[in-house]
Write an enzyme that holds these catalytic residues in place. Structure first.
Site, PDB file in Angstrom:
ATOM      1  N   LYS A  51       0.316  -7.281   6.461  1.00 29.72           N
ATOM      2  CA  LYS A  51      -0.312  -6.406   7.486  1.00 29.72           C
ATOM      3  C   LYS A  51       0.713  -6.552   8.754  1.00 29.72           C
ATOM      4  CE  LYS A  51      -3.965  -6.193   5.410  1.00 29.72           C
ATOM      5  NZ  LYS A  51      -4.077  -4.927   4.622  1.00 29.72           N
ATOM      6  N   HIS A 108       5.794 -10.553   0.045  1.00 31.63           N
ATOM      7  CA  HIS A 108       5.544 -11.506   1.477  1.00 31.63           C
ATOM      8  C   HIS A 108       6.073 -12.883   1.144  1.00 31.63           C
ATOM      9  CE1 HIS A 108       2.627  -8.324   2.618  1.00 31.63           C
ATOM     10  NE2 HIS A 108       1.644  -8.660   1.454  1.00 31.63           N
ATOM     11  N   SER A 138      -5.891  -6.818  12.148  1.00 28.95           N
ATOM     12  CA  SER A 138      -5.560  -6.198  10.730  1.00 28.95           C
ATOM     13  C   SER A 138      -6.199  -6.848   9.517  1.00 28.95           C
ATOM     14  CB  SER A 138      -4.188  -5.669  10.517  1.00 28.95           C
ATOM     15  OG  SER A 138      -4.174  -4.710   9.544  1.00 28.95           O
TER      16      SER A 138
HETATM   17  S1  PPS Z   1      -0.391  -5.203   3.404  1.00 29.46           S
HETATM   18  O1  PPS Z   1      -2.001  -5.643   2.747  1.00 29.46           O
HETATM   19  O2  PPS Z   1      -0.019  -6.799   3.781  1.00 29.46           O
HETATM   20  O3  PPS Z   1       0.222  -4.741   2.191  1.00 29.46           O
HETATM   21  O4  PPS Z   1      -0.693  -4.589   4.554  1.00 29.46           O
HETATM   22  P1  PPS Z   1       0.233  -3.695   5.363  1.00 29.46           P
HETATM   23  O5  PPS Z   1       0.715  -2.526   4.783  1.00 29.46           O
HETATM   24  O6  PPS Z   1       1.468  -4.879   5.674  1.00 29.46           O
HETATM   25  O7  PPS Z   1      -0.197  -3.384   6.845  1.00 29.46           O
HETATM   26  C1  PPS Z   1      -1.288  -2.397   6.778  1.00 29.46           C
HETATM   27  C2  PPS Z   1      -1.450  -2.182   8.301  1.00 29.46           C
HETATM   28  O8  PPS Z   1      -0.354  -0.924   8.357  1.00 29.46           O
HETATM   29  C3  PPS Z   1      -0.880   0.034   8.905  1.00 29.46           C
HETATM   30  N1  PPS Z   1      -0.095   1.239   8.403  1.00 29.46           N
HETATM   31  C4  PPS Z   1       0.322   2.047   9.291  1.00 29.46           C
HETATM   32  N2  PPS Z   1       0.693   2.253  10.533  1.00 29.46           N
HETATM   33  C5  PPS Z   1       1.237   3.412  11.127  1.00 29.46           C
HETATM   34  N3  PPS Z   1       1.747   4.219  10.515  1.00 29.46           N
HETATM   35  C6  PPS Z   1       1.575   4.317   9.023  1.00 29.46           C
HETATM   36  N4  PPS Z   1       2.023   5.483   8.387  1.00 29.46           N
HETATM   37  C7  PPS Z   1       0.899   3.371   8.425  1.00 29.46           C
HETATM   38  N5  PPS Z   1       0.625   2.955   7.136  1.00 29.46           N
HETATM   39  C8  PPS Z   1       0.008   1.649   7.179  1.00 29.46           C
HETATM   40  C9  PPS Z   1      -2.476   0.003   8.529  1.00 29.46           C
HETATM   41  O9  PPS Z   1      -3.138   1.052   9.118  1.00 29.46           O
HETATM   42  C10 PPS Z   1      -2.484  -1.372   8.663  1.00 29.46           C
HETATM   43  O10 PPS Z   1      -2.872  -1.882  10.176  1.00 29.46           O
HETATM   44  P2  PPS Z   1      -4.239  -1.665  10.738  1.00 29.46           P
HETATM   45  O11 PPS Z   1      -3.903  -2.116  12.347  1.00 29.46           O
HETATM   46  O12 PPS Z   1      -5.067  -2.612  10.255  1.00 29.46           O
HETATM   47  O13 PPS Z   1      -4.690  -0.209  11.030  1.00 29.46           O
END
Ligand code: PPS
Length: 297
Positions: A51, A108, A138
């Site tokens: 996340k 991870h 998240s």
């Molecule tokens: S995971 O399941 O570990 O792979 O999740 P991960 O991709 O690390 O994290 C998901 C959060 O990243 C946000 N996200 C983004 N934020 C900004 N810009 C872009 N392009 C983007 N892509 C993914 C996603 O919305 C999750 O955060 P939250 O706070 O839940 O919205």
């Protein structure tokens, strides 16, 4: 083999050498074997605590490294292009050893479990971190989507579970500390989610420089545009909605939820936030790391 401990608040997980693994997908013998995974000099690993911007950076890496992705001639799911290193069970037909170079992997894993070959300092690691309050929020929402985690009944329960590290990947503090303290052993670029939010183009440029890739302005514009939250949310190759339905319930939400800095304020009480700050100071105060907790709108 080191001791394996059950995780009291989530029966899908087990604790091994300080890290929480998925019981059904990541057996300890396999995890131990990853240390000997043969690294190539041109391998690129994206490493995150969950996340923290994984899917986002996967998309950026894929767009930078593949012209076919940028110009739309290749329709390959990002999970295939940048597969999950320690969850090879999800790709049983793929031999990670014989993927064409340059291989891109996402992981991870904490520093303890990473292939020793990465210490050759030729292969590259991009480590993305995010402020842990937003990570927590998240993760909390993600429980509703993923069938691989036991859902906490409320945020209070999850808050304690997260602080105790009873979530996939264990304690956030340990993950960051482990990678940060061993940074000189690797060829590693640290990025922060909040910096990517503030200035995506600069983050993409930083990644290009680190990878030794030169993109012209047109290609750079495409990468930046296709990596915005708005574009990724509706891009089926990027937003992971093609993942196996038995593990995910996309009716309950999406990997692409809000993509904001400071959303933790909408769920944490003042007391929880103060407690978190205290623990953060105790555990991370000695590290030269600053996090951005909020960006004024
Ligand atoms: S995971 O399941 O570990 O792979 O999740 P991960 O991709 O690390 O994290 C998901 C959060 O990243 C946000 N996200 C983004 N934020 C900004 N810009 C872009 N392009 C983007 N892509 C993914 C996603 O919305 C999750 O955060 P939250 O706070 O839940 O919205």
């Amino acid at each position: 083999m080191a001791a394996i401990t059950p995780v009291s608040r989530d029966s899908n997980l087990y604790l091994y050498k300080g890290f929480c693994f998925l019981k059904d997908m990541m057996p300890p013998e396999f995890i131990d074997s990853l240390k000997d995974f043969k690294i190539r000099d041109d391998d690129i690993f994206l490493i995150t605590y969950p996340k923290s911007g994984t899917i986002w950076t996967q998309q950026i890496l894929s767009l930078i490294c593949s012209e076919g992705h940028r110009n739309g001639t290749e329709k390959i799911d990002t999970n295939e292009r940048v597969p999950w290193f320690e969850c090879q069970i999800l790709n049983p037909d793929v031999d990670y050893n014989s993927l064409p170079s340059p291989r891109l992997f996402v992981s991870h894993l904490s520093e303890t479990f990473i292939p020793q070959g990465l210490k050759n300092k030729k292969a590259k690691i991009i480590y993305v971190m995010r402020n842990p309050k937003d990570v927590m929020k998240s993760c909390y929402h993600f429980q509703a989507i993923v069938n691989l985690a036991e859902e906490s009944p409320d945020f209070k329960h999850f808050f304690e579970k997260y602080l105790d590290g009873e979530v996939l990947a264990g304690k956030w503090f340990d993950h960051i500390r482990g990678w940060h303290t061993h940074k000189d052993d690797y060829n590693i670029l640290f990025l922060k989610y909040e910096d990517m939010i503030r200035d995506l183009r600069s983050a993409v440029k930083q990644i290009c420089t680190f990878l030794g890739v030169e993109l012209d302005d047109e290609a750079m514009d495409i990468v930046v545009k296709r990596a915005t939250f708005k574009e990724m949310k509706t891009d089926p190759l990027a937003n992971r909605e093609n993942l196996p339905g038995e593990h995910f319930n996309f009716k309950a939400g999406s990997f692409m939820r809000k993509g904001q800095v400071g959303d933790w304020k909408n769920i944490m009480t003042v007391a929880q936030s103060e407690l978190f700050d205290k623990i953060f100071q105790e555990k991370m105060g000695d590290l030269s790391l600053n996090f951005c907790w909020q960006i004024p709108q």
